[in-house]
Scaffold this motif. Structure first.
Motif, PDB file in Angstrom:
ATOM      1  N   TYR A  99       5.085  38.763  16.009  1.00  0.00           N
ATOM      2  CA  TYR A  99       5.838  39.889  15.971  1.00  0.00           C
ATOM      3  C   TYR A  99       5.676  41.059  17.265  1.00  0.00           C
ATOM      4  CZ  TYR A  99       4.793  38.988  10.979  1.00  0.00           C
ATOM      5  OH  TYR A  99       4.653  38.197   9.832  1.00  0.00           O
ATOM      6  N   THR A 148       4.261  32.975  12.846  1.00  0.00           N
ATOM      7  CA  THR A 148       5.065  34.097  13.042  1.00  0.00           C
ATOM      8  C   THR A 148       4.695  35.178  14.180  1.00  0.00           C
ATOM      9  OG1 THR A 148       5.575  34.134  10.550  1.00  0.00           O
ATOM     10  CG2 THR A 148       6.171  36.093  11.864  1.00  0.00           C
ATOM     11  N   THR A 176      10.832  40.009  15.258  1.00  0.00           N
ATOM     12  CA  THR A 176      10.028  39.153  14.736  1.00  0.00           C
ATOM     13  C   THR A 176      10.782  37.748  14.924  1.00  0.00           C
ATOM     14  OG1 THR A 176       9.708  40.647  12.948  1.00  0.00           O
ATOM     15  CG2 THR A 176       9.165  38.595  12.318  1.00  0.00           C
ATOM     16  N   SER A 233       7.106  31.330  21.998  1.00  0.00           N
ATOM     17  CA  SER A 233       8.168  31.384  21.006  1.00  0.00           C
ATOM     18  C   SER A 233       9.330  31.655  22.118  1.00  0.00           C
ATOM     19  CB  SER A 233       8.245  32.475  19.865  1.00  0.00           C
ATOM     20  OG  SER A 233       9.484  32.603  18.983  1.00  0.00           O
ATOM     21  N   ARG A 289       0.311  37.581  16.616  1.00  0.00           N
ATOM     22  CA  ARG A 289       0.930  36.366  16.006  1.00  0.00           C
ATOM     23  C   ARG A 289      -0.055  36.088  14.789  1.00  0.00           C
ATOM     24  NH1 ARG A 289       1.149  30.669  19.347  1.00  0.00           N
ATOM     25  NH2 ARG A 289       1.119  29.234  17.431  1.00  0.00           N
ATOM     26  N   ALA A 306       9.666  33.027  15.024  1.00  0.00           N
ATOM     27  CA  ALA A 306       8.975  31.890  14.518  1.00  0.00           C
ATOM     28  C   ALA A 306       8.200  31.386  15.865  1.00  0.00           C
ATOM     29  CB  ALA A 306       9.806  30.982  13.874  1.00  0.00           C
TER      30      ALA A 306
END
Length: 116
Positions: free
Chosen positions: A24, A22, A111, A55, A18, A113
């Protein structure tokens, strides 16, 4: 510069990284013998990792999907289409690749947010 946080890390890799807002994820593979089973299993893993990172599937920005055989595209898409929340499809690419083990048929890389 935004802080970089790593989760479920080993010497080789992290399952989650993180950076700022964002997230990943490492490539996720699933259990089972069919493409549908493996797709469902790896998407369950994606859900769990996204939750851990703050997320959700509604916040996915991009997905990259690798299939060992593009003739499995329709079978994978049946599971994928049922999993993606209506109104929240990410940018997506799908290609054919050799995966880390012969038994693997699908790998998903995400990926996303951070959910606010």
């Amino acid at each position: 510069m935004a802080e970089i946080k790593r989760f479920q890390s080993s010497a080789r890799m992290s399952q989650i990284v993180r950076h700022g807002d964002t997230v990943y994820l490492a490539g996720q593979v699933g259990d089972g013998t069919s493409v549908a089973e493996q797709t469902a299993s790896c998407l369950d893993k994606v859900d769990a990792l996204l939750e851990q990172a703050g997320s959700s599937r509604k916040h996915i920005l991009q997905a990259i999907i690798w299939l060992t055989d593009m003739s499995d595209f329709a079978e994978m898409n049946q599971v994928w289409d049922a999993w993606v929340p209506e109104g929240h499809p990410p940018a997506r690419a799908c290609g054919e690749a050799r995966l880390a083990a012969d038994s693997l048929k699908v790998e998903v890389i995400v990926t996303a947010a951070v959910a606010e």
